[in-house]
Design a protein around this motif. Structure first.
Motif, PDB file in Angstrom:
ATOM      1  N   LEU A 125      63.630  64.419 -45.938  1.00 48.69           N
ATOM      2  CA  LEU A 125      64.144  63.436 -44.980  1.00 48.69           C
ATOM      3  C   LEU A 125      63.347  63.471 -43.684  1.00 48.69           C
ATOM      4  O   LEU A 125      62.541  64.386 -43.456  1.00 48.69           O
ATOM      5  CB  LEU A 125      65.615  63.718 -44.681  1.00 48.69           C
ATOM      6  N   ARG A 126      63.618  62.477 -42.855  1.00 53.83           N
ATOM      7  CA  ARG A 126      63.045  62.422 -41.512  1.00 53.83           C
ATOM      8  C   ARG A 126      64.184  62.330 -40.499  1.00 53.83           C
ATOM      9  O   ARG A 126      65.322  62.008 -40.884  1.00 53.83           O
ATOM     10  CB  ARG A 126      62.129  61.202 -41.393  1.00 53.83           C
ATOM     11  N   PRO A 127      63.896  62.581 -39.239  1.00 53.45           N
ATOM     12  CA  PRO A 127      64.993  62.577 -38.252  1.00 53.45           C
ATOM     13  C   PRO A 127      65.826  61.299 -38.279  1.00 53.45           C
ATOM     14  O   PRO A 127      67.053  61.365 -38.150  1.00 53.45           O
ATOM     15  CB  PRO A 127      64.248  62.741 -36.920  1.00 53.45           C
ATOM     16  N   LYS A 128      65.205  60.170 -38.482  1.00 54.60           N
ATOM     17  CA  LYS A 128      65.958  58.911 -38.419  1.00 54.60           C
ATOM     18  C   LYS A 128      66.913  58.735 -39.602  1.00 54.60           C
ATOM     19  O   LYS A 128      67.781  57.860 -39.588  1.00 54.60           O
ATOM     20  CB  LYS A 128      64.995  57.725 -38.353  1.00 54.60           C
ATOM     21  N   ASP A 129      66.758  59.576 -40.615  1.00 48.17           N
ATOM     22  CA  ASP A 129      67.637  59.468 -41.784  1.00 48.17           C
ATOM     23  C   ASP A 129      69.009  60.091 -41.557  1.00 48.17           C
ATOM     24  O   ASP A 129      69.941  59.833 -42.323  1.00 48.17           O
ATOM     25  CB  ASP A 129      66.986  60.153 -42.996  1.00 48.17           C
ATOM     26  N   ILE A 130      69.134  60.934 -40.546  1.00 47.87           N
ATOM     27  CA  ILE A 130      70.384  61.678 -40.341  1.00 47.87           C
ATOM     28  C   ILE A 130      71.389  60.806 -39.585  1.00 47.87           C
ATOM     29  O   ILE A 130      71.165  60.450 -38.432  1.00 47.87           O
ATOM     30  CB  ILE A 130      70.129  62.983 -39.556  1.00 47.87           C
ATOM     31  N   ASP A 131      72.484  60.487 -40.260  1.00 43.84           N
ATOM     32  CA  ASP A 131      73.522  59.690 -39.597  1.00 43.84           C
ATOM     33  C   ASP A 131      74.361  60.551 -38.669  1.00 43.84           C
ATOM     34  O   ASP A 131      74.625  60.185 -37.530  1.00 43.84           O
ATOM     35  CB  ASP A 131      74.435  59.043 -40.650  1.00 43.84           C
TER      36      ASP A 131
END
Lengths: 429, 137
Positions: free
Chosen positions: A319-325
């Motif tokens: 994953l990348r940081p923007k994937d974390i909700d």
């Protein structure tokens, strides 16, 4: 294949986890949360509470006790399964069985639990769990490796009467000879935070929005000590008037010890799909342990350790940081949470910017849902809001705490130098 | 109440023995030219034990940060609350850190960045404890 030791994914490059999306958290269960065990109520011991939590998790999954074929636990909630609080013995006499040893009072092993619950089909025991992030990682690895298929994972956190961890020593040996003669202790947290504020131009007051929001979230989570016993709001004024434990570490940066237990069902994704709630797929677990170069872990050490673990987690999950909700970094102590947020670059936060994030909308329904279960500050020193809340979020049953988007949740703890990260998802990825 | 007194063990005895003679020593690995403190059985970098030796330090350092303890868990320190907890970086290798209470410096008025030098406090059992004081030019 998981071994009894050395199972951690702690060496780079970790690569994508071989069981990514094939293991799931199916349910959670909680006992009541008390401030302390009173030493006489045998229906409120840590053992009794672990049984309550275990039965609740089994019921929540919609399975039968006979379905459990593995028990994985951290008997006391600390590294090595040591108790979070003090032990009962040897200064106080034990009781009649099953409370004739420490087991059941301040620690609860899987073996004790199986005996008391009459769990006959358990073929795998592991009572060598660590703090809850490592514990869930261990359970995920064990299930993925096929050591068991339906694991009951328990996490008791005890607290007895009195102030714990008092140190009466007048002669100090081992590591303490390098710290106690100068009175060094929790001052370490204040020291690193002071370095942080001096380097990035922040101050302790800027912590207030974060801690206050955690208390609000915690009051919306039924497992919280505060929701059960002290439901009055915690205000910015309360926080700013908190007495110092050490400079830059207030009483309200310290999690309040409680006596409670939680349990989870960790199983294969395939089995989880037949259980009561939708599976919370585990995409990755990674771990790390560091040792500072010298006597103290300073800000440079802290930032370096956190960066390694964050990058390891991203490499392991893909994953990348923007994937974390939803991000759930540990907060017990609250003054180190900013290091985790910045290392994971969640919401694009760079070094020195976490306190800016705290001033933004970090409510569960807002654009930056942070510690939506209240963390430890909003619930007590149980550490299980970091899993029970994202389970409920991803399963869509978090009620008033429900985030608008809850597909990927990442939780990380326990310390900047000794940490594990668990990545949870609504889909197997 | 006096502060807790270190009880030397085989690993730490050379350090405390040197302190008793007014010297501040740290370990050095002659293989990788790396200093380490507190002492360990092996060099944490190369893993070997037989290249570890003890060397004297300059006894000079810099205050790199601090906190103040208001509510200690260490019973012996309770009567002295609040007290400073400063961290000193060794002049010739700032990665090497020492603790200090900076006796004589007012609580919460620690001059971060200031130069300090070591001296030794007499404790019980013949132990001399390294402490640090501001260098005034």
């Amino acid at each position: 294949m998981a071994r009894e030791t050395g199972w951690e994914r702690s060496r780079d490059p970790v690569g994508i986890w071989e069981h990514r999306g094939k293991v799931a958290l199916a349910s959670r269960g909680h006992a009541p949360t008390d401030r302390r065990w009173d030493g006489v109520s045998m229906d409120k011991t840590l053992g009794a509470y672990t049984i309550i939590a275990a039965n609740a998790a089994i019921e929540d999954a919609g399975i039968k006790p006979s379905d459990i074929d593995g028990i994985i636990t951290s008997p006391g909630g600390q590294p090595g399964g040591a108790p979070i609080g003090d032990t009962w013995g040897p200064v106080r006499p034990y009781f009649a069985p099953p409370y004739n040893t420490e087991d059941g009072l301040t620690q609860v092993t899987g073996e004790w639990l199986a005996r008391q619950m009459g769990l006959k089909n358990v073929r795998y025991f592991n009572s060598h769990g660590d703090t809850i992030w490592n514990l869930i990682g261990l359970a995920a690895q064990c299930v993925g490796d096929g050591r068991c298929n339906v694991a009951l994972v328990t996490y008791p956190t005890g607290n007895l009467e009195g102030r714990y961890h008092r140190n009466p020593d007048t002669r100090v040996r081992g590591p303490a000879q390098w710290s106690s003669p100068w009175g060094w202790g929790l001052s370490g947290q204040g020291f690193t935070f002071e370095q942080y504020c001096r380097k990035y131009g922040s101050n302790h007051d800027r912590m207030a929005p974060f801690v206050v929001q955690e208390h609000k979230n915690g009051l919306l989570w039924p497992g919280s000590y505060y929701a059960q016993h002290e439901p009055q709001p915690f205000t910015t004024e309360d926080y700013l008037n908190g007495r110092w434990i050490a400079q830059n570490l207030s009483i309200f940066d310290c999690d309040r010890p409680v006596n409670t237990a939680a349990a989870y069902i960790v199983t294969t994704a395939e089995r989880a799909r037949d259980m009561r709630h939708k599976p919370v797929y585990i995409l990755d677990h990674t771990e790390s342990t560091f040792q500072p170069r010298s006597l103290v872990q300073d800000l440079d050490d802290t930032e370096a350790f956190c960066k390694v673990q964050a990058e390891r987690s991203y490499a392991g999950s893909g994953l990348r940081p923007k994937d974390i909700d939803i991000f759930l970094p540990y907060d017990g102590f609250a003054v180190f949470t900013q290091y985790f947020i910045e290392a994971f670059r969640w919401r694009g936060v760079n070094k020195g910017e976490a306190h800016d994030l705290y001033a933004m909308d970090i409510t569960p329904q807002g654009p930056n849902p942070l510690n939506t279960g209240g963390g430890n500050m909003g619930t007590g020193r149980m550490r299980t809001a970091f899993f029970s809340d994202p389970i409920e979020q991803i399963q869509g049953r978090a009620g008033a705490r429900q985030a608008k988007k809850a597909e990927i949740a990442v939780t990380h703890g326990v310390l900047p130098g000794n940490a594990a990260t668990i990545v949870m998802s609504s889909t197997p990825g | 109440m006096p502060r807790p007194v270190p009880a030397p063990d085989p690993l730490s005895k050379p350090f405390w023995d040197a302190c008793a003679q007014g010297k501040l020593m740290v370990q050095k690995c002659t293989m990788c030219d790396r200093k380490q403190f507190p002492p360990e059985a092996t060099c944490r970098n190369c893993g070997w034990a037989f290249n570890l030796t003890w060397i004297p330090t300059s006894g000079r350092g810099t205050i790199v940060g601090y906190s103040v303890t208001y509510d200690t868990r260490i019973n012996a320190w309770v009567p002295d609350q609040p007290f400073n907890n400063a961290v000193i970086a060794l002049e010739e290798d700032p990665a090497i850190k020492f603790h200090s209470n900076l006796p004589g410096v007012k609580v919460n008025e620690v001059p971060v960045g200031a130069k300090v030098e070591v001296y030794f406090l007499d404790l019980e059992d013949g132990i001399k404890l390294p402490e640090w004081k501001l260098v005034h030019h």
